[in-house]
Design a protein around this motif. Structure first.
Motif, PDB file in Angstrom:
ATOM      1  N   GLY A  61       0.845  -1.189   0.000  1.00  0.00           N
ATOM      2  CA  GLY A  61       0.000   0.000   0.000  1.00  0.00           C
ATOM      3  C   GLY A  61       0.879   1.236   0.000  1.00  0.00           C
ATOM      4  O   GLY A  61       2.010   1.212   0.503  1.00  0.00           O
ATOM      5  N   THR A  62       0.383   2.320  -0.571  1.00  0.00           N
ATOM      6  CA  THR A  62       1.178   3.542  -0.683  1.00  0.00           C
ATOM      7  C   THR A  62       1.602   4.077   0.681  1.00  0.00           C
ATOM      8  O   THR A  62       2.786   4.372   0.909  1.00  0.00           O
ATOM      9  N   GLY A  63       0.643   4.219   1.602  1.00  0.00           N
ATOM     10  CA  GLY A  63       0.967   4.755   2.928  1.00  0.00           C
ATOM     11  C   GLY A  63       1.931   3.863   3.685  1.00  0.00           C
ATOM     12  O   GLY A  63       2.885   4.342   4.315  1.00  0.00           O
ATOM     13  N   GLY A  64       1.692   2.551   3.624  1.00  0.00           N
ATOM     14  CA  GLY A  64       2.580   1.607   4.298  1.00  0.00           C
ATOM     15  C   GLY A  64       3.970   1.632   3.710  1.00  0.00           C
ATOM     16  O   GLY A  64       4.971   1.494   4.427  1.00  0.00           O
ATOM     17  N   GLY A  65       4.048   1.817   2.393  1.00  0.00           N
ATOM     18  CA  GLY A  65       5.346   1.897   1.731  1.00  0.00           C
ATOM     19  C   GLY A  65       6.143   3.107   2.176  1.00  0.00           C
ATOM     20  O   GLY A  65       7.333   3.006   2.488  1.00  0.00           O
ATOM     21  N   PHE A  66       5.483   4.260   2.243  1.00  0.00           N
ATOM     22  CA  PHE A  66       6.175   5.475   2.682  1.00  0.00           C
ATOM     23  C   PHE A  66       6.643   5.358   4.134  1.00  0.00           C
ATOM     24  O   PHE A  66       7.695   5.868   4.505  1.00  0.00           O
ATOM     25  N   LYS A  67       5.859   4.685   4.947  1.00  0.00           N
ATOM     26  CA  LYS A  67       6.239   4.517   6.347  1.00  0.00           C
ATOM     27  C   LYS A  67       7.553   3.749   6.458  1.00  0.00           C
ATOM     28  O   LYS A  67       8.440   4.112   7.238  1.00  0.00           O
ATOM     29  N   GLN A  68       7.686   2.684   5.656  1.00  0.00           N
ATOM     30  CA  GLN A  68       8.930   1.909   5.661  1.00  0.00           C
ATOM     31  C   GLN A  68      10.066   2.691   5.014  1.00  0.00           C
ATOM     32  O   GLN A  68      11.175   2.764   5.543  1.00  0.00           O
ATOM     33  N   PHE A  69       9.787   3.256   3.855  1.00  0.00           N
ATOM     34  CA  PHE A  69      10.798   3.968   3.068  1.00  0.00           C
ATOM     35  C   PHE A  69      11.403   5.131   3.855  1.00  0.00           C
ATOM     36  O   PHE A  69      12.618   5.352   3.831  1.00  0.00           O
ATOM     37  N   ARG A  86       0.853  11.331  -5.042  1.00  0.00           N
ATOM     38  CA  ARG A  86       2.101  12.011  -4.698  1.00  0.00           C
ATOM     39  C   ARG A  86       2.358  11.910  -3.193  1.00  0.00           C
ATOM     40  O   ARG A  86       1.415  11.810  -2.399  1.00  0.00           O
ATOM     41  N   ILE A  87       3.617  11.922  -2.804  1.00  0.00           N
ATOM     42  CA  ILE A  87       3.971  11.881  -1.393  1.00  0.00           C
ATOM     43  C   ILE A  87       3.352  13.079  -0.673  1.00  0.00           C
ATOM     44  O   ILE A  87       3.278  14.190  -1.221  1.00  0.00           O
ATOM     45  N   LYS A  88       2.841  12.855   0.530  1.00  0.00           N
ATOM     46  CA  LYS A  88       2.235  13.934   1.316  1.00  0.00           C
ATOM     47  C   LYS A  88       3.319  14.709   2.062  1.00  0.00           C
ATOM     48  O   LYS A  88       4.404  14.190   2.311  1.00  0.00           O
ATOM     49  N   GLN A  89       2.981  15.937   2.455  1.00  0.00           N
ATOM     50  CA  GLN A  89       3.944  16.775   3.174  1.00  0.00           C
ATOM     51  C   GLN A  89       4.403  16.100   4.460  1.00  0.00           C
ATOM     52  O   GLN A  89       5.598  16.103   4.791  1.00  0.00           O
ATOM     53  N   ALA A  90       3.467  15.497   5.195  1.00  0.00           N
ATOM     54  CA  ALA A  90       3.824  14.835   6.454  1.00  0.00           C
ATOM     55  C   ALA A  90       4.781  13.672   6.222  1.00  0.00           C
ATOM     56  O   ALA A  90       5.689  13.428   7.023  1.00  0.00           O
ATOM     57  N   CYS A  95      10.447  11.642   6.250  1.00  0.00           N
ATOM     58  CA  CYS A  95      11.687  11.233   5.583  1.00  0.00           C
ATOM     59  C   CYS A  95      12.853  12.121   6.050  1.00  0.00           C
ATOM     60  O   CYS A  95      13.913  11.628   6.448  1.00  0.00           O
ATOM     61  N   GLN A  96      12.631  13.421   5.989  1.00  0.00           N
ATOM     62  CA  GLN A  96      13.688  14.366   6.368  1.00  0.00           C
ATOM     63  C   GLN A  96      14.121  14.177   7.826  1.00  0.00           C
ATOM     64  O   GLN A  96      15.306  14.201   8.150  1.00  0.00           O
ATOM     65  N   ALA A  97      13.135  13.952   8.695  1.00  0.00           N
ATOM     66  CA  ALA A  97      13.427  13.784  10.124  1.00  0.00           C
ATOM     67  C   ALA A  97      14.250  12.531  10.392  1.00  0.00           C
ATOM     68  O   ALA A  97      15.006  12.471  11.362  1.00  0.00           O
ATOM     69  N   ALA A 336      15.294  12.918 -18.061  1.00  0.00           N
ATOM     70  CA  ALA A 336      16.555  13.659 -17.868  1.00  0.00           C
ATOM     71  C   ALA A 336      16.815  13.914 -16.387  1.00  0.00           C
ATOM     72  O   ALA A 336      17.955  13.792 -15.903  1.00  0.00           O
ATOM     73  N   ALA A 337      15.754  14.250 -15.632  1.00  0.00           N
ATOM     74  CA  ALA A 337      15.902  14.505 -14.196  1.00  0.00           C
ATOM     75  C   ALA A 337      16.292  13.230 -13.456  1.00  0.00           C
ATOM     76  O   ALA A 337      17.122  13.255 -12.539  1.00  0.00           O
ATOM     77  N   VAL A 338      15.707  12.104 -13.876  1.00  0.00           N
ATOM     78  CA  VAL A 338      16.031  10.821 -13.239  1.00  0.00           C
ATOM     79  C   VAL A 338      17.479  10.433 -13.526  1.00  0.00           C
ATOM     80  O   VAL A 338      18.207   9.990 -12.630  1.00  0.00           O
ATOM     81  N   LYS A 339      17.913  10.639 -14.769  1.00  0.00           N
ATOM     82  CA  LYS A 339      19.282  10.286 -15.137  1.00  0.00           C
ATOM     83  C   LYS A 339      20.304  11.077 -14.328  1.00  0.00           C
ATOM     84  O   LYS A 339      21.361  10.567 -13.948  1.00  0.00           O
ATOM     85  N   SER A 340      19.967  12.330 -14.014  1.00  0.00           N
ATOM     86  CA  SER A 340      20.873  13.179 -13.226  1.00  0.00           C
ATOM     87  C   SER A 340      20.680  12.975 -11.723  1.00  0.00           C
ATOM     88  O   SER A 340      21.357  13.619 -10.913  1.00  0.00           O
ATOM     89  N   LEU A 341      19.739  12.086 -11.354  1.00  0.00           N
ATOM     90  CA  LEU A 341      19.431  11.799  -9.948  1.00  0.00           C
ATOM     91  C   LEU A 341      19.039  13.057  -9.178  1.00  0.00           C
ATOM     92  O   LEU A 341      19.431  13.263  -8.031  1.00  0.00           O
ATOM     93  N   LYS A 342      18.225  13.884  -9.826  1.00  0.00           N
ATOM     94  CA  LYS A 342      17.779  15.137  -9.214  1.00  0.00           C
ATOM     95  C   LYS A 342      16.812  14.843  -8.070  1.00  0.00           C
ATOM     96  O   LYS A 342      15.783  14.195  -8.263  1.00  0.00           O
ATOM     97  N   ALA A 343      17.122  15.345  -6.894  1.00  0.00           N
ATOM     98  CA  ALA A 343      16.298  15.088  -5.701  1.00  0.00           C
ATOM     99  C   ALA A 343      15.169  16.114  -5.586  1.00  0.00           C
ATOM    100  O   ALA A 343      15.273  17.236  -6.072  1.00  0.00           O
ATOM    101  N   LEU A 344      14.098  15.691  -4.937  1.00  0.00           N
ATOM    102  CA  LEU A 344      12.952  16.553  -4.674  1.00  0.00           C
ATOM    103  C   LEU A 344      13.332  17.552  -3.570  1.00  0.00           C
ATOM    104  O   LEU A 344      13.685  17.161  -2.473  1.00  0.00           O
ATOM    105  N   GLU A 345      13.250  18.847  -3.882  1.00  0.00           N
ATOM    106  CA  GLU A 345      13.657  19.867  -2.907  1.00  0.00           C
ATOM    107  C   GLU A 345      12.552  20.189  -1.919  1.00  0.00           C
ATOM    108  O   GLU A 345      12.796  20.417  -0.737  1.00  0.00           O
ATOM    109  N   SER A 346      11.333  20.246  -2.405  1.00  0.00           N
ATOM    110  CA  SER A 346      10.170  20.531  -1.538  1.00  0.00           C
ATOM    111  C   SER A 346       8.913  20.134  -2.288  1.00  0.00           C
ATOM    112  O   SER A 346       8.954  19.792  -3.471  1.00  0.00           O
ATOM    113  N   LEU A 347       7.768  20.171  -1.589  1.00  0.00           N
ATOM    114  CA  LEU A 347       6.492  19.851  -2.227  1.00  0.00           C
ATOM    115  C   LEU A 347       5.766  21.142  -2.602  1.00  0.00           C
ATOM    116  O   LEU A 347       5.940  22.160  -1.972  1.00  0.00           O
TER     117      LEU A 347
END
Length: 347
Positions: A61-69, A86-90, A95-97, A336-347
């Motif tokens: 499940g999406t929520g369960g996956g994000f919890k593990q990830f 899409r990933i939620k702000q929380a 992830c950041q925490a 192109a963004a994936v190839k450069s491994l561009k990270a998500l800066e914010s939502l």
């Protein structure tokens, strides 16, 4: 002496981290049950066409996956999380925490959420308003006043006289599912806003608005069927009056057993989902832990396989599985963004 101790501890830490990652030699993927079949076929082809082991793909499940990830960095945590929203702000903040600082977001295509029943039953034509009135915990008083009451509807014909005289019985995903989130936001909320006084609450009392539009009744009309869409299909075949909620891709692969209701007059098809005319359509994603690139073998190569023309292109093998592809411009930009491994800066 102090510097020597610091260097020694740093060296031990580096060795420990390296050893921890070395203990796993294949990619670990969790998350959405909707994205699961797409991810699984890419993983299988990747394993057969490269020297890397096939990734392990779990449907959590999406929520369960994000919890593990988002739990942390290291061999005990997944490398990739599939998501049917899409990933939620929380979740991003979690992830950041937990030191999952650089997350790569990959939009892979589109899917529609269907409300289906057995092929042995008559086809049902629904509106988002019908779905809201049938499944919301609280609904507007039928007398037309701006007052909410506990959902009184038992039969579909109670909701709308043009619908069948059959019991409201809908099999759907649990709260951890991205399909559930998308259904609530696109179908339920879409029907909820057909009542002007509720729609107005979005500007004056957003929490109250969401409470009305998003909370599903718990009196048996809606039945949580887990993350297993195959189980829903089996139950629809056993109960001709029941409806089930799942992704278009799954419907596409089971068209010999189930059929989809029209929603607001639109049938879910490849074209209506691609052009957005089918009202319950959603984007599909997966998220990658950049810290694991170079430590868990094969991640850049897996990304290259997934974002190749033979995979997610207009005539790629994922379209055979029911995924609606992105436009060529979107694929070029995201690739192109994936190839450069561009990270998500914010939502």
């Amino acid at each position: 002496m102090k510097n020597l101790l610091v260097w020694t501890l740093a060296a031990i830490t580096a060795v420990s981290v390296s050893s921890a990652f070395a203990a796993r030699d294949s990619i670990s993927i969790v998350g959405s049950s909707t994205v699961f079949p797409f991810s699984k076929v890419v993983a299988e082809r990747f394993g057969k066409s490269t020297a890397f082991k096939s990734p392990t793909v779990e449907s959590t499940g999406t929520g369960g996956g994000f919890k593990q990830f988002c739990g942390g960095v290291g061999v005990n945590f997944p490398d990739i999380s599939n998501a049917s929203r899409r990933i939620k702000q929380a979740e991003f903040d979690n992830c950041q925490a937990n030191n999952v600082k650089d997350v790569i977001e990959v939009l892979i295509g589109y899917d529609g959420i269907v409300i289906a029943n057995s092929n042995k039953s008559p086809l049902i034509e629904l509106t988002r308003r019908d779905l809201f009135l049938a499944l919301a915990k609280h609904v507007p008083n039928p007398d037309g006043s701006a007052v909410l009451i506990e959902n009184p509807y038992v039969m579909w014909s109670d909701v709308n006289p043009e619908l069948p005289v059959s019991k409201i019985e809908v099999l759907g995903p649990p709260p951890t599912s991205g399909t559930r989130d998308a259904f609530v936001e696109l179908a339920m909320e879409g029907g909820c806003t057909s009542f002007a006084w509720i729609k107005a609450l979005k500007k004056t009392d957003k929490s109250r608005y969401k409470e009305i539009c998003h909370i599903i009744r718990e009196d048996g009309a809606f039945i949580e069927a887990g993350e297993n869409d195959n189980l829903i299909v089996q139950k629809l075949n056993a109960n001709k009056n029941a409806l089930g909620i799942f992704g278009f891709s799954f419907l596409d692969q089971n068209s010999d057993k189930v059929q989809a209701s029209t929603i607001d007059g639109e049938e879910p098809t490849f074209d209506t989902i691609a052009d957005g005319s089918y009202p319950v359509s959603r984007p599909l994603y997966f998220y990658v832990k950049k810290a694991h690139v170079g430590l868990i073998p094969g991640i850049p190569e897996y990304l290259a396989e997934f974002t190749s023309a033979k995979s997610w292109g207009e005539e790629g093998y994922l379209t055979d599985k029911g995924m609606i592809p992105l436009s060529s411009d979107e694929r070029a930009e995201i690739g192109a963004a994936v190839k450069s491994l561009k990270a998500l800066e914010s939502l």
